[in-house]
Design a protein around this motif. Structure first.
Motif, PDB file in Angstrom:
ATOM      1  N   ARG A 151       2.548   1.598  -3.407  1.00 32.99           N
ATOM      2  CA  ARG A 151       1.582   2.041  -4.422  1.00 32.99           C
ATOM      3  C   ARG A 151       1.377   3.547  -4.345  1.00 32.99           C
ATOM      4  O   ARG A 151       1.280   4.227  -5.355  1.00 32.99           O
ATOM      5  CB  ARG A 151       0.245   1.326  -4.249  1.00 32.99           C
ATOM      6  N   SER A 152       1.305   4.074  -3.122  1.00 33.13           N
ATOM      7  CA  SER A 152       1.107   5.523  -2.967  1.00 33.13           C
ATOM      8  C   SER A 152       2.331   6.285  -3.467  1.00 33.13           C
ATOM      9  O   SER A 152       2.205   7.349  -4.055  1.00 33.13           O
ATOM     10  CB  SER A 152       0.806   5.877  -1.512  1.00 33.13           C
ATOM     11  N   LYS A 153       3.523   5.743  -3.251  1.00 34.20           N
ATOM     12  CA  LYS A 153       4.758   6.379  -3.747  1.00 34.20           C
ATOM     13  C   LYS A 153       4.830   6.324  -5.278  1.00 34.20           C
ATOM     14  O   LYS A 153       5.301   7.257  -5.915  1.00 34.20           O
ATOM     15  CB  LYS A 153       5.990   5.654  -3.189  1.00 34.20           C
ATOM     16  N   ARG A 172       0.832  -1.197   0.000  1.00 33.28           N
ATOM     17  CA  ARG A 172       0.000   0.000   0.000  1.00 33.28           C
ATOM     18  C   ARG A 172       0.874   1.257   0.000  1.00 33.28           C
ATOM     19  O   ARG A 172       0.633   2.207  -0.736  1.00 33.28           O
ATOM     20  CB  ARG A 172      -0.921  -0.025   1.222  1.00 33.28           C
ATOM     21  N   LYS A 199       7.808   2.122 -12.661  1.00 33.51           N
ATOM     22  CA  LYS A 199       6.671   1.644 -13.437  1.00 33.51           C
ATOM     23  C   LYS A 199       7.157   1.208 -14.817  1.00 33.51           C
ATOM     24  O   LYS A 199       8.053   1.820 -15.388  1.00 33.51           O
ATOM     25  CB  LYS A 199       5.652   2.771 -13.643  1.00 33.51           C
ATOM     26  N   HIS A 209       2.398   6.211  -7.429  1.00 32.57           N
ATOM     27  CA  HIS A 209       1.285   6.867  -8.120  1.00 32.57           C
ATOM     28  C   HIS A 209       1.759   8.029  -9.000  1.00 32.57           C
ATOM     29  O   HIS A 209       1.265   8.231 -10.099  1.00 32.57           O
ATOM     30  CB  HIS A 209       0.255   7.359  -7.106  1.00 32.57           C
ATOM     31  N   HIS A 210       2.739   8.794  -8.524  1.00 32.13           N
ATOM     32  CA  HIS A 210       3.178   9.995  -9.233  1.00 32.13           C
ATOM     33  C   HIS A 210       4.286   9.724 -10.251  1.00 32.13           C
ATOM     34  O   HIS A 210       4.683  10.625 -10.969  1.00 32.13           O
ATOM     35  CB  HIS A 210       3.661  11.043  -8.225  1.00 32.13           C
ATOM     36  N   GLN A 256       2.224  -4.122  -7.949  1.00 33.72           N
ATOM     37  CA  GLN A 256       0.884  -4.250  -8.509  1.00 33.72           C
ATOM     38  C   GLN A 256       0.924  -4.227 -10.028  1.00 33.72           C
ATOM     39  O   GLN A 256       1.869  -3.742 -10.639  1.00 33.72           O
ATOM     40  CB  GLN A 256      -0.042  -3.157  -7.977  1.00 33.72           C
ATOM     41  N   VAL A 280       4.104  -2.170 -11.562  1.00 32.88           N
ATOM     42  CA  VAL A 280       4.890  -1.434 -10.577  1.00 32.88           C
ATOM     43  C   VAL A 280       5.808  -2.428  -9.873  1.00 32.88           C
ATOM     44  O   VAL A 280       5.353  -3.443  -9.349  1.00 32.88           O
ATOM     45  CB  VAL A 280       3.991  -0.722  -9.536  1.00 32.88           C
TER      46      VAL A 280
END
Length: 96
Positions: A11-13, A8, A47, A15-16, A75, A82
């Motif tokens: 994933r937040s890291k 989690r 990514k 995202h950008h 993910q 990612v």
């Protein structure tokens, strides 16, 4: 192996981030694995985008890259993979 909380967080890291590599018609090859490994050593989190003309399934592509680079799959979302691999010399991300 990453825990749910760590995934989690990653994933937040991620995202950008913009995708660095693209998997296209040629699929995954040894040269690409080598370049992804080097990029992971420098960045830790990245990514990879899978293009429309890629003949292989995205899960198979992700598995090949993860096996080749010994990275952790964070993910697969849409046509985006990612990846995370802790850097040996350039550690930047502190996992919870």
């Amino acid at each position: 192996m990453l825990t749910g909380k760590q995934k989690r967080f990653l994933r937040s890291k991620a995202h950008h981030l913009n995708p660095i590599f693209q998997v296209g018609k040629g699929g995954v090859n040894d040269n690409m694995i080598k370049q992804v490994s080097e990029a992971l050593e420098a960045r830790e989190l990245m990514k990879i985008s899978i293009l429309q003309n890629c003949d292989e399934d995205k899960d198979l592509v992700a598995e090949q890259i993860v096996r080749g680079t010994k990275a952790n799959l964070v993910q697969i979302i849409g046509n985006m993979i990612v990846l995370y691999k802790e850097s040996k010399e350039n550690k930047q991300i502190q996992l919870p």
